[in-house]
Design an enzyme around this catalytic site. Structure first.
Site, PDB file in Angstrom:
ATOM      1  N   HIS A 188      58.976  22.460  47.731  1.00 49.83           N
ATOM      2  CA  HIS A 188      58.978  21.801  46.533  1.00 49.83           C
ATOM      3  C   HIS A 188      57.746  20.787  46.022  1.00 49.83           C
ATOM      4  O   HIS A 188      58.013  20.132  45.249  1.00 49.83           O
ATOM      5  CB  HIS A 188      60.230  20.951  46.534  1.00 49.83           C
ATOM      6  CG  HIS A 188      60.499  19.811  47.549  1.00 49.83           C
ATOM      7  ND1 HIS A 188      60.909  20.177  48.979  1.00 49.83           N
ATOM      8  CD2 HIS A 188      59.987  18.566  47.743  1.00 49.83           C
ATOM      9  CE1 HIS A 188      60.853  19.091  49.548  1.00 49.83           C
ATOM     10  NE2 HIS A 188      60.361  18.020  49.097  1.00 49.83           N
TER      11      HIS A 188
ATOM     12  N   ASP B 250      65.320  16.410  48.093  1.00 46.50           N
ATOM     13  CA  ASP B 250      64.065  16.138  47.530  1.00 46.50           C
ATOM     14  C   ASP B 250      63.934  16.623  46.263  1.00 46.50           C
ATOM     15  O   ASP B 250      63.190  16.263  45.398  1.00 46.50           O
ATOM     16  CB  ASP B 250      62.932  15.958  48.385  1.00 46.50           C
ATOM     17  CG  ASP B 250      61.689  15.077  47.941  1.00 46.50           C
ATOM     18  OD1 ASP B 250      62.023  14.293  47.111  1.00 46.50           O
ATOM     19  OD2 ASP B 250      60.662  15.062  48.395  1.00 46.50           O
TER      20      ASP B 250
ATOM     21  N   HIS C 156      62.244  13.757  56.458  1.00 44.56           N
ATOM     22  CA  HIS C 156      62.118  14.574  55.513  1.00 44.56           C
ATOM     23  C   HIS C 156      60.639  14.761  55.753  1.00 44.56           C
ATOM     24  O   HIS C 156      59.878  14.241  55.099  1.00 44.56           O
ATOM     25  CB  HIS C 156      62.420  13.985  54.448  1.00 44.56           C
ATOM     26  CG  HIS C 156      61.908  14.945  52.811  1.00 44.56           C
ATOM     27  ND1 HIS C 156      62.610  16.148  52.812  1.00 44.56           N
ATOM     28  CD2 HIS C 156      61.000  14.736  51.964  1.00 44.56           C
ATOM     29  CE1 HIS C 156      62.217  16.816  51.778  1.00 44.56           C
ATOM     30  NE2 HIS C 156      61.195  16.140  51.320  1.00 44.56           N
TER      31      HIS C 156
ATOM     32  N   ASP D 177      57.827  17.058  54.354  1.00 46.62           N
ATOM     33  CA  ASP D 177      57.249  17.932  53.336  1.00 46.62           C
ATOM     34  C   ASP D 177      56.288  19.082  53.991  1.00 46.62           C
ATOM     35  O   ASP D 177      55.585  18.740  54.705  1.00 46.62           O
ATOM     36  CB  ASP D 177      56.613  17.184  52.367  1.00 46.62           C
ATOM     37  CG  ASP D 177      57.482  16.260  51.582  1.00 46.62           C
ATOM     38  OD1 ASP D 177      58.412  17.129  51.069  1.00 46.62           O
ATOM     39  OD2 ASP D 177      57.098  15.094  51.494  1.00 46.62           O
TER      40      ASP D 177
END
Lengths: 1020, 1020
Positions: B431, B189, B65, B67
């Site tokens: 996000h 997420d 994941h 970001d």
């Protein structure tokens, strides 16, 4: 040179070896094939990039430092287990490095610890194996040092150092061939450096040594004077042969600050996207070059070495290489006119430096003790974890026995058990293993590793001795095979179930020394009376001594023995065995025993030992040597450990590494003790209780010219929250000045002088710790006038010194409540069975003179040898078999040698090697000038040396057994000084080639301190 | 369906496009080649392993994941910079994953964030590129989601969500072809999930959605009832077309506890050496299976998904794969009769579940707000960092303008500048970007990224408008080219150097809406009197309003403007521009101004606004809507932030993510304010100073049926060490019960009810935060009886609710002194120019009814559109050129459309695409049942819609533009309920194939809420 008398072979031993078979079936010619694999010759120095003549050559050395156990066990480090302790997994390091090397032929890597490499290798696919061989053949992956582990240099014994290098080399040779032969020593992390290690490296054919840690004052001085690179003269006796070019690394073994690109580090990567706001190529390259120029200013050539790695780095090798690739590219692109940055290896650096043909300073002492700041002397670990230090020595002895017996009998089990044992001992030599600087869970795992390996050794002993004692020739005898040989590993605490539980048993002593040994045997027993018969059937003199109550109370001791049965085993054959039949008797013998009184004395032909016991204290007052006017007192003391936050120099704590007493004067003990005296025909003993946690036996054997101390220390009380470090002190009336002598790895002796270093003006803020030196086997003081000398021999390595005239002190045990902040993260507070650890050990004191006629040096050497390689005692329950029944079916004595060697020579190594051949080392035990009788060359014919076989062929190798000696050609270096080396006496040396069986002799000439290593072929 | 009147084309606009050229030279046929690359067809579902019928299928999903900025900037994350903040480098992730995938064809990986993939791709060698294409073609590397970033779902606008997916898809398509087309949404997420996102995903052709975070009560409930997998009905209006199978992940997106093998984790590796004391295969496999069985008990099929990865995992992919390989091998070896463990992907899991042909529960609401425990409602981030939330909206508007102008003019610079701008906006949707949940340094970098992209947009605007206003046809006119079009990015704080420094300047308004817009223009000026001429030369009505002193004092505002010049721009053409010539006048006009008095009122045709100012406080008392009996008061309040240690639920702090007021009732302000009233022909304003750090302008424009509030908040004082979260509250006399309505990503409205969730019995421990919802564009309350409604429109996303009858509250700004312990590690305490951040924003209140005849819905939609895509104001210094001189050389008005679209339709997207074609989206703006006039299908002929070109060919794609619609076939799912979907009216739809130029019409039929996406070919 006097011819030594030949020891009479034990004739009955001869028949045993009729069926000894050398593995000739396969037609192997081991002497022609040192390496199992032919390698290309583009490796080694041939694979080095050519440095630039007129630029600063920056050798970037990608490397990982993989401790063979420390915070985690070897196994945990290999697999990456216990990641909460440390995120370190060697499997990933080797996986990912190999991948990254394959990506780009410019990249280099060095690997050091064969323990890990070998474990890793066993899991690799053929494809990976082929890749790795190619990388090694092309010099892209270079093996340096190559021992099983990176051994400590202070507390290790040279016998084990040589073994662990030899075994590492063997694996490398077998697996990769000559391109994997290391060219340099790489001791980047050990906490100080011994001269003997340098000497051994030179004898292994190494061209240089790199290390990271040396006294901060020494380093500053060497940097200032550009003497950080030097020719280290490893041995006065061996001359040039022991010279080693030595390079002190600039930044220990770490990368320049800010340039650790590892996944474990937190330095900025190279960001070369001009669009990035964090673009940093210009700045980063400039930083590197500033660092490089600074570094270069302290060295003599236009080559510098940058160690691009650190502990367990390169698990994700890509991070390192991707960023180094960029660093190299941009540095050369932008500053290529002045610098030349490239992937390199220590060997390639060495070659570049060598090609400059400069002359270099020399050094003749060692690098102990190591201090990293004014209050941080790394002399605590000389004594830390005394039990593992002893266990390692035991392990070594049984390994030597296992090797010898395997070589002498060629039993089938040896391959299975010997290799794990060799590996285990290699692990134990690691600089966080035997040093005692590992975490508690790791120390326990080392003990487990050694213990399991020793079980294998026990199997070898049992099988080999079973084979040897068998009286049937045609086939392997059930008589031998059904005899169990039990080892007694807890004799040091007077515990052995096999002697305790059996009423009739046979003790078999195997003597791993290449000389005949007479020794006192002490075995724990439950009874008061035993009859001991030697192999002739004669009942020999025995004595029963009670085991002191302090020993009986040692936590964890599971023994019902209350006495020790003592007898003298006379003339146990060299490399041979001798059995004694022991029967428990019903006769209750009155022990000769003097109850305590105020002044008591024991004595033998040589010594007179008195103590004072006034009912509240018990102290060893005086020891008088019978033949001299020498007086020695002995006493226990302790230092309180410094306890600090380790944030400033002045706040350093004593810890596993560091010895830092709170006061320069040790505390005296409040003696609350008592004593018992036991005398008899064989031995006289004073059993002293010093206080609740220290006791001691002082012992004089009849006819033996030494005093023996069995000390027992622990649990050290720390209820007062103060760590304590216990010493024993021997105080004599010798006028020693400030000078004393300590051994280097159990071999040559080095002169020490209090508050003094030979190569720089010492500033000493720690008057005690800064005078501590590692005592691996012996510490000696000498009277300046009358040539009297006292040597203390120990059974394990300890820190020691002489702080006052005539004194010797040795640190026995340490219990500390603080960590010293060098990474181990635990206080050295050993707990066993819920209490502070109790340790038992032994000192032997030899007194004598340096005068030629009455020199005690030979005796000291033999006693040290006996402490290192004592005869093993094996117990075989005899059941209902009487002595006669036993003797009728089993041989009770046998020797491995046909003749006695001269006293100044010993067989250092005898072990099975490849293709039925053996590895064999002969050693001259004397230094030049040490003794008028023994410090001379001596020649041995090895052809018929061994009783079970004839040596048909011998070819000499370098010390590590991985290169024919005549093919070894070391780089040549020129000393700055014009000193002239003592030239060896010029004699014929057997070294190369096959010698056919028709030859009568294979003579080996040994000079003082020389060790010569041979691969030998044998026939029975 | 009523036919809408055609808007009169601006004839003089025609000539401009004579030289418009479509890139036909290369013979490209874009409609046949959606993908630039033909892929094999072994990817996608074809590449999935076949699950076992009778075993538990454990789908291990290796994933990372990544970001797109959070604790570090995008760039820092990519390179691995700032490792002290987080050891995360995406370059290494992709490098090492690719290597590991190549090692073993069984291994799988998914990648999500195209922002990183694309950046990484640009650095790869041809060899790696070939490898990666092969891995994608074979389904071993599967791209899922595939947008530029994993966008937030609460505070993002659907226009930008669609854009960022479209751009991600485009890069994937161009680079890898159809095998890289994502099949599932992967929103693991984001902190709650919008129904609109599900609807958009369905329209993109996705077969499913996976996410990790939902209300803990909801999750527990769904686990208990086995409803964690469902059919989410994304839109009432769109029916099946918006249905999306949705799977709630069991363990967020982390591996089972103990099974994180990453270099960043600390779980035990699999140790499968039986000799190792840490051998753990049996135990570890058993642990996994226990976990698997537990998980399976909460789901309906014999397939479960295990997310084997986490944030920035796989930098050293080997650790993961090596251990997973072993886990798979041993689990299957030992438990193969009951379990089937294998590498898989979310798509393959989805396919396995789909093949079971079960029926599934449905869901029609959304997953907001998200609570992770009783006191932890993630409703703070709806308002966190209000300035970046606004800046993103500005960015979107200029991006739409840049795209449109690029499409309308085909200027050469668009390729250069448009792509970075698209990427920047993609990044902002992340996000942790627009959400305000990033570290301060990262927020600044987002602003930098957007600011640099907007400079490119400014260049496009300038070039395109320069081209449009040029009056010379034969070649690009210098008249246009030498006009500079300056953007004024700080109009929101009444600052624009270009209008301030010039005495003569031209304002060009570009209208990005596909309807004609009349709007009030407000520009900051230094003078008191200006003459504004429209393109006909007529001087139009203006008004000067002083800038409030609170705005003048905003820290960092570098402006000499003291007034705003206001005029009304009438009928700015759709997709067109209109210019005004402004001259500073020497005439000093008396401002119409009422000084403060106790009760004051402004009013227009629709509203009457009164305030009370008693000299110490100034409060907005009453707003009366002229046409109804509606009364509204407005007031500011603040919540004190909870401050805790975050260790227990009850000790949670308010923070960047979390809103947790200390008390349920907000504090009132101690008003110390005053007010000024300004009236004039165009606008009436009350300038209110509430206290030292809050002020407001309440504004009524002549003829406009809404009230406008320009609020100014900050620096929020925190000298009392208490964080504060500022709200504005609109209190009406409407009888709303507990019900209110909020938009979903700016599109459809969702019904909300206080203290209630549609799908479970809510236990609410946080009465305020648990009732907060994201207000992306609009919040509405309705009177239960009289159909009156009030909507508040905002200029950026905010948290909002209705806690009391008739009330709406919106959170404007937050300043907090504690971290909420969800990783960002900083308090949300924004500092600018040495002080707490000052924020200015706008609300517009629309009142009206739901009655058909007087519906205010169209107006609300148009006003929201105008807040989203307002006309851009560009300033061109006129220098000495008079109006006439200017008009003689420059076109002052032009439209992009030939006709006015029906009011319920808009062009959502027009942008240059590939090979000279355009990407074009038409959108129906009304929901079914929302309005009797507009909630109906409508048909548009797009062939001649655009003035500069004719559409020669249109082929419909899925919403993301990456697959021909007629080739899209989604998996079919059966609902548990027997509900019958409203069927769409059955009409002819233009969707596929080429339509030759001879065709007169290309009709596009739009149903309510439908968005239709086309790739179009054009000719001029």
């Amino acid at each position: 040179m006097s011819k030594m008398p030949i020891y009479l072979p034990q004739l009955l031993f001869l028949a045993i070896f009729l069926f000894y078979s050398v593995g000739k079936e396969c037609g192997a010619t081991p002497l022609k094939n040192l390496e199992s694999r032919e390698s290309s010759k583009t490796c080694g120095y041939q694979a080095c990039s050519k440095p630039s003549q007129n630029k600063l050559n920056i050798h970037l050395i990608p490397h990982t430092h993989d401790d063979v156990g420390w915070l985690k066990t070897v196994d945990q480090y290999y697999w990456g287990g216990r990641p909460l302790i440390a995120k370190a997994g060697v499997q990933y390091i080797l996986d990912s490095v190999i991948h990254e090397l394959l990506e780009d032929p410019n990249r280099r890597f060095i690997y050091v610890e064969t323990a890990y490499l070998w474990k890793w290798w066993s899991y690799q696919s053929d494809r990976v194996k082929t890749d790795v061989r190619r990388l090694i053949d092309e010099g892209r992956l270079e093996i340096i040092s190559g021992a099983w582990s990176m051994n400590d240099e202070a507390v290790t014994h040279y016998q084990s150092i040589i073994d662990q290098f030899t075994w590492g080399f063997r694996r490398l040779n077998d697996t990769f061939g000559s391109c994997a032969r290391p060219h340099v020593g790489w001791q980047i992390d050990p906490f100080g450096h011994s001269r003997e290690q340098a000497s051994l490296f030179a004898q292994m054919g190494f061209d240089g040594l790199f290390f990271g840690r040396l006294d901060y004052q020494d380093k500053r001085n060497r940097m200032d004077k550009k003497t950080a690179e030097m020719i280290w003269k490893g041995s006065d006796s061996l001359g040039n042969k022991a010279d080693l070019f030595t390079s002190v690394l600039f930044n220990t073994y770490s990368p320049p600050p800010g340039f650790c690109f590892d996944i474990l580090c937190a330095d900025e990567p190279i960001i070369d996207d001009p669009q990035s706001p964090d673009y940093n190529v210009d700045r980063r390259v400039a930083q590197l070059l500033v660092f490089a120029e600074t570094q270069q200013s302290f060295y003599r050539t236009n080559n510098i070495i940058m160690t691009m790695g650190d502990d367990f780095n390169y698990q994700s090798a890509e991070l390192w290489y991707k960023n180094l690739d960029k660093l190299i590219r941009y540095a050369n692109e932008r500053h290529g006119s002045t610098v030349n940055v490239f992937y390199s290896t220590p060997s390639c650096y060495l070659k570049a430096v060598n090609e400059q043909a400069l002359s270099w300073p020399t050094k003749s002492d060692d690098f102990f003790p190591y201090a990293s700041d004014p209050h941080t002397y790394w002399s605590g670990y000389y004594s830390s974890r005394p039990t593992i230090k002893f266990y390692e020595r035991m392990g070594n002895n049984y390994l030597q026995v296992s090797k010898q017996l395997s070589a002498l009998t060629n039993i089938s089990t040896s391959e299975t058990y010997l290799n794990p044992y060799r590996e285990a001992m290699g692990v134990l030599q690691h600089h966080d293993a035997i040093t005692g600087t590992e975490k508690q869970q790791v120390a326990q795992d080392y003990a487990r590793i050694l213990s399991e390996a020793m079980k294998g050794g026990e199997q070898i002993l049992s099988d080999a001795l079973g084979s040897l004692i068998s009286t049937r020739n045609q086939r392997r005898s059930r008589d031998g095979a059904d005899v169990h040989f039990y080892t007694c590993y807890q004799l040091n605490i007077s515990s052995c179930p096999h002697t305790e539980e059996n009423n009739n048993f046979v003790l078999t002593l195997y003597n791993p020394q290449s000389r005949v040994v007479s020794t006192f045997v002490r075995i724990p027993v439950t009874g008061n009376s035993y009859v001991v018969r030697d192999f002739t059937g004669a009942s020999i003199v025995t004595q029963i001594i009670p085991i002191p109550p302090e020993v009986l109370a040692i936590p964890g001791r599971e023994s019902s023995a209350i006495n020790e049965l003592v007898f003298r085993a006379r003339n146990v054959p060299a490399f041979g065995y001798q059995a004694y039949y022991v029967t428990k008797s019903n006769k209750n013998i009155e022990r000769v025993r003097n109850e305590s009184f105020t002044e008591a004395t024991i004595q033998n032909e040589f010594f007179n030992v008195s103590i004072t016991d006034d009912g509240s204290t018990c102290a060893l007052r005086t020891i008088r040597s019978g033949v001299t006017n020498m007086r020695i007192a002995q006493s226990f003391h302790y230092y309180e450990s410094s306890q600090g936050n380790n944030e400033e120099f002045e706040n350093r704590s004593s810890g596993a590494y560091i010895f830092r007493p709170k006061n320069a004067t040790p505390k005296n003990l409040t003696n609350v003790g008592s004593h018992q005296i036991y005398t008899g025909p064989l031995v006289q003993e004073i059993h002293m209780k010093i206080n609740e946690w220290i006791s001691q036996i002082v012992r004089l054997y009849t006819g033996e010219n030494y005093i023996e101390y069995d000390w027992l220390v622990g649990p050290i009380p720390v209820d007062d929250k103060i760590g304590k470090e216990i010493i024993t002190r021997y105080s004599s009336n010798l006028a020693t000045g400030n000078v004393f002598y300590t051994d280097s790895n159990g071999r040559e002796m080095l002169r020490r002088e209090k508050n003094f270093r030979p190569t720089w003006a010492l500033q000493l803020a720690e008057p005690v710790a800064g005078n501590y030196y590692p005592i691996t086997a012996k510490i000696t003081i000498k009277d300046r006038i009358n040539k009297l000398r006292i040597s203390v021999l120990n059974d394990r390595a300890q820190g020691g010194t002489s702080l006052n005239e005539g004194q010797v002190e040795l640190m026995l045990h340490r219990r500390i409540l603080n960590d010293d902040a060098f990474g181990v993260g635990e206080a050295l507070n050993e707990i066993a069975y819920g209490k502070g650890l109790v340790v038992r050990g032994r000192h032997q004191i030899v007194t004598g003179t340096n005068l030629d006629r009455s020199s005690s040096i030979l005796m000291e050497k033999q006693m040290a040898w006996n402490l290192l390689n004592p005869p093993c005692i094996l117990v075989s329950p005899a059941g209902r078999r009487t002595f006669e029944e036993w003797r009728n079916h089993h041989r009770m004595q046998g020797s491995g040698l046909t003749k006695q060697l001269p006293p100044n020579v010993r067989i250092l190594t005898l072990e099975p090697w490849k293709d039925g051949g053996l590895l064999f080392r002969l050693e001259h035990m004397f230094e030049i000038g040490e003794d008028t009788r023994y410090s001379h060359p001596v020649e041995i014919n090895i052809k018929d040396l061994f009783l079970p076989f004839t040596v048909t062929n011998a070819r000499e190798t370098t010390l590590g057994g991985n290169q024919w000696l005549n093919e070894s050609e070391r780089l040549r270096w020129v000393s700055e000084s014009n000193e002239v080396h003592r030239e060896r006496e010029n004699v014929r040396v057997v070294d190369t080639g096959l010698i056919d069986d028709a030859n009568e002799v294979i003579n080996v000439l040994l000079h003082p301190m020389e060790i010569r290593t041979f691969l030998i072929e044998i026939s029975i």
